[in-house]
Write a protein that holds these residues in place. Sequence first.
Motif, PDB file in Angstrom:
ATOM      1  N   PHE A   1       0.808  -1.206   0.000  1.00  0.00           N
ATOM      2  CA  PHE A   1       0.000   0.000   0.000  1.00  0.00           C
ATOM      3  C   PHE A   1       0.849   1.267   0.000  1.00  0.00           C
ATOM      4  N   MET A   2       2.166   1.115  -0.100  1.00  0.00           N
ATOM      5  CA  MET A   2       3.024   2.294  -0.082  1.00  0.00           C
ATOM      6  C   MET A   2       2.801   3.152  -1.327  1.00  0.00           C
TER       7      MET A   2
ATOM      8  N   ILE B   1      -6.760   7.501  -1.129  1.00  0.00           N
ATOM      9  CA  ILE B   1      -5.565   7.715  -0.315  1.00  0.00           C
ATOM     10  C   ILE B   1      -5.985   7.698   1.150  1.00  0.00           C
ATOM     11  N   LEU B   2      -5.285   6.913   1.947  1.00  0.00           N
ATOM     12  CA  LEU B   2      -5.564   6.832   3.380  1.00  0.00           C
ATOM     13  C   LEU B   2      -4.626   7.788   4.112  1.00  0.00           C
TER      14      LEU B   2
ATOM     15  N   ILE C   1      -4.002   3.614  -1.719  1.00  0.00           N
ATOM     16  CA  ILE C   1      -2.618   3.984  -1.422  1.00  0.00           C
ATOM     17  C   ILE C   1      -2.517   4.418   0.031  1.00  0.00           C
ATOM     18  N   LEU C   2      -1.563   3.835   0.737  1.00  0.00           N
ATOM     19  CA  LEU C   2      -1.219   4.282   2.083  1.00  0.00           C
ATOM     20  C   LEU C   2       0.126   4.994   1.973  1.00  0.00           C
ATOM     21  N   PRO C   3       0.151   6.318   1.900  1.00  0.00           N
ATOM     22  CA  PRO C   3       1.399   7.026   1.614  1.00  0.00           C
ATOM     23  C   PRO C   3       2.258   7.243   2.856  1.00  0.00           C
ATOM     24  N   MET C   4       3.552   7.166   2.653  1.00  0.00           N
ATOM     25  CA  MET C   4       4.463   7.599   3.700  1.00  0.00           C
ATOM     26  C   MET C   4       4.399   9.124   3.793  1.00  0.00           C
ATOM     27  N   PRO C   5       4.527   9.695   4.988  1.00  0.00           N
ATOM     28  CA  PRO C   5       4.603  11.153   5.087  1.00  0.00           C
ATOM     29  C   PRO C   5       5.709  11.707   4.195  1.00  0.00           C
TER      30      PRO C   5
END
Length: 358
Positions: A37-38, A300-301, A345-349
Motif C-alpha cells: 500500500f506504499m 488515499i488513506l 494507497i497508504l502514503p508515507m509522510p
Amino acid sequence: MSRKCSLAILAWAVAVLPACATARWPYLHELEGTQKFMARQAQGDSVQVTYLGAAGYVIRRGEDAIMFAPSFTNPGIWALLTRPIQTDGRKVDACMKKAGVQAGDVSWLMVGHSHYDHLMDVPYVWQSYTPRARILGSQTTRHILASFKEIPEDHVRPIEESEVAKDGQMGKWIPDKKESPSVRVLAIKSDHAAHVLGIHLISRGKYTEARKEQPRSGLSDWKEGETYAYLVDFLNPDGSIDFRIHFQDAASSAEWGRLPEEVKREYPRVDLSIACTGGYEQARGYPETILSQTRPRHVILGHWEHFLGNDCAVDEQELLITLGRGGLRKFTHQVMSTVQDAEMILPMPLATMYIPNP
C-alpha cells in the motif's frame, strides 16, 4: 472540565503514556502486508499529490495547486497535557524542505476543522510558503486566525452557512479568483468522530467572535468549530470537470457528509477520495457510507500515523501507527471491500504520488 471528560483523558493517558515510554506503540514495519500500500509513482497525464502527514496535502494539476492544512509540529502527549503549545518553525521548515514540494502558487489552503493538529501550523505555513493562497475554512477558523496579525483579513475566506451542502441538499460552489476559474470548492457539512469511548477530548466548541490572543491550550483553545468535508473540482477551460477530489480530515458517522444528487449526476465518480483513518472506529458506517456515495477510482488513506510526537525527520520504519496493527488492517479491508475496483494507497509522510487522469 467535566468529570466524564477528565476520566476519558486519564484513560487515554494510561493507554498512551506507557506505550510511548516503552517504545511499544505499534510501528509501521510491524504491520504485515503494508508495503503493497506504499505510495508509488506513475508518469504521463496525472495529478501530483504530496502527503505532508496527518491530513496535509499539496495537490497539483498542471498550473493549478491547492493545499489541505498540514501539521508538522506534532507536540508530544506531555506537552499537550501540561503546557501551552505553539508552532515549531524549524520543524515546519525541515519537513517542507524534505518534502521538496513547491507551494508558492497554491490558490486555496483548506482547513476542514480547527483543532490544533490541523490549524496551528497554518499561519506559519501561509506566511512562509503560500502567501498567495486564500485560507478557506469555517467561521471558527476565521476567528482563530484573527489573532495572527501576519495574515491579512482578505486572505481568509470564511464559509457562509448558505454555501454549505448538507443533508444531501446542494450548497454553492466557491471558485478561485481567476477570470475563468480553474478550481472550485464545495463545502459539505460533516462531523468529527469521538476520540475514545465516545468522548471528544479536544474542545467541540465554536468561536463566534475574533480571538484577541493566540490559542495556547491544545485541548481547550483550538476549538473544533464547524467541520467540513470538501469536494474540489479541477476544471477544463470550458468549465467542464477534469478531475474531482473528495476530502475529509476527520472520520464522520454515516449521516454526515452526504453528496448532493446534483453533483453525482454531473460527475458520477470521484477521481480521488482522501479518507481519514484516525478515529474511524468511533464513527458509525465510516468509511463505507461515504465511499459508496463517491465511488472513487483512487483512495488515499491519510491521518494514519500517530501525530503525538511523530517527527517527519525520523526514519520511515519508526513511524508510530495511531490505529495499532489490527485497526489499520481492518480499515484497509473495509476500503477494499467497499470499492473493489479502486486503487488504494497508504502514503508515507512526505511521499509524492501521481494519480492518473481518467
